[in-house]
Design a protein around this motif. Structure first.
Motif, PDB file in Angstrom:
ATOM      1  N   GLY A 129     -37.573  41.980 -42.464  1.00  0.00           N
ATOM      2  CA  GLY A 129     -38.183  40.912 -43.256  1.00  0.00           C
ATOM      3  C   GLY A 129     -37.425  40.700 -44.547  1.00  0.00           C
ATOM      4  O   GLY A 129     -38.008  40.560 -45.628  1.00  0.00           O
ATOM      5  N   ALA A 130     -36.093  40.650 -44.442  1.00  0.00           N
ATOM      6  CA  ALA A 130     -35.234  40.715 -45.627  1.00  0.00           C
ATOM      7  C   ALA A 130     -34.873  39.361 -46.227  1.00  0.00           C
ATOM      8  O   ALA A 130     -34.173  39.310 -47.236  1.00  0.00           O
ATOM      9  CB  ALA A 130     -33.948  41.457 -45.276  1.00  0.00           C
ATOM     10  N   ALA A 131     -35.332  38.276 -45.638  1.00  0.00           N
ATOM     11  CA  ALA A 131     -34.875  36.957 -46.086  1.00  0.00           C
ATOM     12  C   ALA A 131     -35.554  36.460 -47.356  1.00  0.00           C
ATOM     13  O   ALA A 131     -35.025  35.599 -48.043  1.00  0.00           O
ATOM     14  CB  ALA A 131     -35.075  35.925 -44.974  1.00  0.00           C
ATOM     15  N   GLN A 132     -36.727  37.001 -47.667  1.00  0.00           N
ATOM     16  CA  GLN A 132     -37.456  36.511 -48.837  1.00  0.00           C
ATOM     17  C   GLN A 132     -38.375  37.601 -49.377  1.00  0.00           C
ATOM     18  O   GLN A 132     -38.537  38.661 -48.786  1.00  0.00           O
ATOM     19  CB  GLN A 132     -38.288  35.280 -48.475  1.00  0.00           C
ATOM     20  N   GLY A 133     -38.974  37.312 -50.522  1.00  0.00           N
ATOM     21  CA  GLY A 133     -40.003  38.175 -51.084  1.00  0.00           C
ATOM     22  C   GLY A 133     -39.571  39.613 -51.294  1.00  0.00           C
ATOM     23  O   GLY A 133     -38.490  39.907 -51.808  1.00  0.00           O
ATOM     24  N   ILE A 134     -40.425  40.546 -50.891  1.00  0.00           N
ATOM     25  CA  ILE A 134     -40.191  41.970 -51.105  1.00  0.00           C
ATOM     26  C   ILE A 134     -38.945  42.450 -50.366  1.00  0.00           C
ATOM     27  O   ILE A 134     -38.166  43.256 -50.892  1.00  0.00           O
ATOM     28  CB  ILE A 134     -41.430  42.781 -50.688  1.00  0.00           C
ATOM     29  N   GLY A 135     -38.733  41.969 -49.142  1.00  0.00           N
ATOM     30  CA  GLY A 135     -37.558  42.384 -48.382  1.00  0.00           C
ATOM     31  C   GLY A 135     -36.265  41.979 -49.056  1.00  0.00           C
ATOM     32  O   GLY A 135     -35.317  42.771 -49.146  1.00  0.00           O
ATOM     33  N   LYS A 136     -36.214  40.759 -49.526  1.00  0.00           N
ATOM     34  CA  LYS A 136     -35.023  40.257 -50.218  1.00  0.00           C
ATOM     35  C   LYS A 136     -34.774  41.054 -51.501  1.00  0.00           C
ATOM     36  O   LYS A 136     -33.642  41.472 -51.785  1.00  0.00           O
ATOM     37  CB  LYS A 136     -35.195  38.774 -50.541  1.00  0.00           C
ATOM     38  N   ALA A 137     -35.832  41.287 -52.271  1.00  0.00           N
ATOM     39  CA  ALA A 137     -35.698  42.043 -53.517  1.00  0.00           C
ATOM     40  C   ALA A 137     -35.267  43.479 -53.245  1.00  0.00           C
ATOM     41  O   ALA A 137     -34.494  44.066 -54.010  1.00  0.00           O
ATOM     42  CB  ALA A 137     -37.009  42.017 -54.295  1.00  0.00           C
ATOM     43  N   THR A 138     -35.753  44.060 -52.143  1.00  0.00           N
ATOM     44  CA  THR A 138     -35.336  45.412 -51.761  1.00  0.00           C
ATOM     45  C   THR A 138     -33.857  45.450 -51.432  1.00  0.00           C
ATOM     46  O   THR A 138     -33.118  46.346 -51.871  1.00  0.00           O
ATOM     47  CB  THR A 138     -36.140  45.909 -50.552  1.00  0.00           C
ATOM     48  N   ALA A 139     -33.403  44.483 -50.630  1.00  0.00           N
ATOM     49  CA  ALA A 139     -31.988  44.427 -50.269  1.00  0.00           C
ATOM     50  C   ALA A 139     -31.112  44.299 -51.511  1.00  0.00           C
ATOM     51  O   ALA A 139     -30.080  44.982 -51.637  1.00  0.00           O
ATOM     52  CB  ALA A 139     -31.741  43.259 -49.318  1.00  0.00           C
ATOM     53  N   GLU A 140     -31.511  43.464 -52.431  1.00  0.00           N
ATOM     54  CA  GLU A 140     -30.723  43.243 -53.648  1.00  0.00           C
ATOM     55  C   GLU A 140     -30.642  44.504 -54.497  1.00  0.00           C
ATOM     56  O   GLU A 140     -29.558  44.884 -54.961  1.00  0.00           O
ATOM     57  CB  GLU A 140     -31.344  42.097 -54.452  1.00  0.00           C
ATOM     58  N   LEU A 141     -31.786  45.172 -54.702  1.00  0.00           N
ATOM     59  CA  LEU A 141     -31.772  46.364 -55.539  1.00  0.00           C
ATOM     60  C   LEU A 141     -31.050  47.517 -54.853  1.00  0.00           C
ATOM     61  O   LEU A 141     -30.320  48.277 -55.500  1.00  0.00           O
ATOM     62  CB  LEU A 141     -33.202  46.774 -55.901  1.00  0.00           C
ATOM     63  N   ALA A 142     -31.230  47.664 -53.545  1.00  0.00           N
ATOM     64  CA  ALA A 142     -30.551  48.741 -52.822  1.00  0.00           C
ATOM     65  C   ALA A 142     -29.038  48.603 -52.947  1.00  0.00           C
ATOM     66  O   ALA A 142     -28.323  49.601 -53.156  1.00  0.00           O
ATOM     67  CB  ALA A 142     -30.974  48.741 -51.355  1.00  0.00           C
ATOM     68  N   ILE A 143     -28.534  47.390 -52.811  1.00  0.00           N
ATOM     69  CA  ILE A 143     -27.098  47.167 -52.961  1.00  0.00           C
ATOM     70  C   ILE A 143     -26.660  47.442 -54.400  1.00  0.00           C
ATOM     71  O   ILE A 143     -25.613  48.057 -54.643  1.00  0.00           O
ATOM     72  CB  ILE A 143     -26.724  45.745 -52.503  1.00  0.00           C
ATOM     73  N   GLU A 144     -27.467  47.040 -55.367  1.00  0.00           N
ATOM     74  CA  GLU A 144     -27.156  47.317 -56.771  1.00  0.00           C
ATOM     75  C   GLU A 144     -27.059  48.825 -57.030  1.00  0.00           C
ATOM     76  O   GLU A 144     -26.246  49.286 -57.846  1.00  0.00           O
ATOM     77  CB  GLU A 144     -28.234  46.706 -57.669  1.00  0.00           C
ATOM     78  N   LEU A 145     -27.867  49.606 -56.293  1.00  0.00           N
ATOM     79  CA  LEU A 145     -27.881  51.053 -56.457  1.00  0.00           C
ATOM     80  C   LEU A 145     -26.836  51.760 -55.599  1.00  0.00           C
ATOM     81  O   LEU A 145     -26.787  52.984 -55.564  1.00  0.00           O
ATOM     82  CB  LEU A 145     -29.276  51.598 -56.132  1.00  0.00           C
TER      83      LEU A 145
END
Length: 258
Positions: free
Chosen positions: A17-33
């Motif tokens: 569920g990575a395209a929007q909302g919590i999934g998208k924000a998770t993907a972004e932060l995980a990559i940042e980390l």
């Protein structure tokens, strides 16, 4: 230099569920980390648009339904082929099909159970099989699985018996996986969100329910995706290395219990 306690450097995390909302924000932060991210979503166009700014070399996009067991297994194999291993999973994909109990159709019930509960099981199983096999081969780093549950699974939700039942089921899934896989250093935890500003919560945040809902939240506001996914990444990281089988409320106090 102070060590980043929630670093995900060198790890690969599957996010559904990575395209929007919590999934998208998770993907972004995980990559940042520092993580590589395998982003899964049914909506291919939204996946392309939503994650367009993330570095292509550390992102693998997968289009399909989380209810497809073959897709789950293939995605793990493909991720291992590209990144070398899979180290974590965020079971986030979800839908809502609201109706009062006496009016809910069997189809509405099953759709939500299929995505939230069966879908989560299929991805937990696929990632877990990989992690267990690595452990049996001598790998000691283990892995972390985060199931996105909800306060609805702990206190019920009027008009959403399907959703509440599925989210309650995730809690049992979490505890069982924690008990079975702890010996392999595989940690499994749940996060129970309250009301987060995502497309799925537009109705409860609307004029009809807004004041009543906010009155039940001690912090007096909705959560944003960016702030709640910090807890997701904490659970994926070594900062939570002795935490498993737990249900962590990230809800502004909406549900408070021992």
């Amino acid at each position: 230099m102070t060590k980043n306690m929630v670093s995900l450097e060198g790890r690969t995390v599957v996010v559904t569920g990575a395209a929007q909302g919590i999934g998208k924000a998770t993907a972004e932060l995980a990559i940042e980390l520092g993580a590589n991210v395998v982003a899964v979503d049914l909506n291919g166009a939204a996946l392309e648009t939503g994650l367009a700014t993330l570095p292509a070399e550390r992102l693998m996009k997968v289009v399909g339904s989380v209810t497809d067991a073959e897709l789950a297994a293939k995605t793990v194999d493909d991720a291992v082929g590209r990144f070398g291993s899979v180290n974590g999973l965020v079971n986030n994909a979800g839908i809502v099909r609201p109706a009062m109990i006496e009016k809910m159709s069997a189809h509405q019930w099953q759709e939500v159970i299929d995505v939230h509960l069966t879908g989560a099981f299929l991805w937990l199983q696929a990632v877990g099989r990989h992690l267990v096999q690595r452990a049996k081969e001598g790998e000691t780093t283990g892995g972390s699985i985060v199931n996105i549950s909800s306060d609805a699974g702990r206190k019920g939700s009027i008009g959403q018996i399907n959703y509440a039942a599925a989210k309650a089921g995730l809690l049992g899934m979490t505890m069982t996986a924690a008990r079975e896989w702890g010996k392999y250093n595989i940690r499994t935890n749940s996060i129970c969100f309250g009301v987060v500003e995502t497309p799925m919560t537009e109705v409860v945040r609307g004029e009809k329910f807004r004041d009543g809902m906010l009155a039940q939240i001690p912090l007096g506001r909705w959560a944003t995706p960016d702030e709640v996914v910090r807890t997701v990444c904490f659970l994926l990281s070594d900062a939570s290395s002795y935490t498993t089988g737990q249900h962590i409320g990230v809800n502004g106090g909406f549900h408070i219990s021992l």
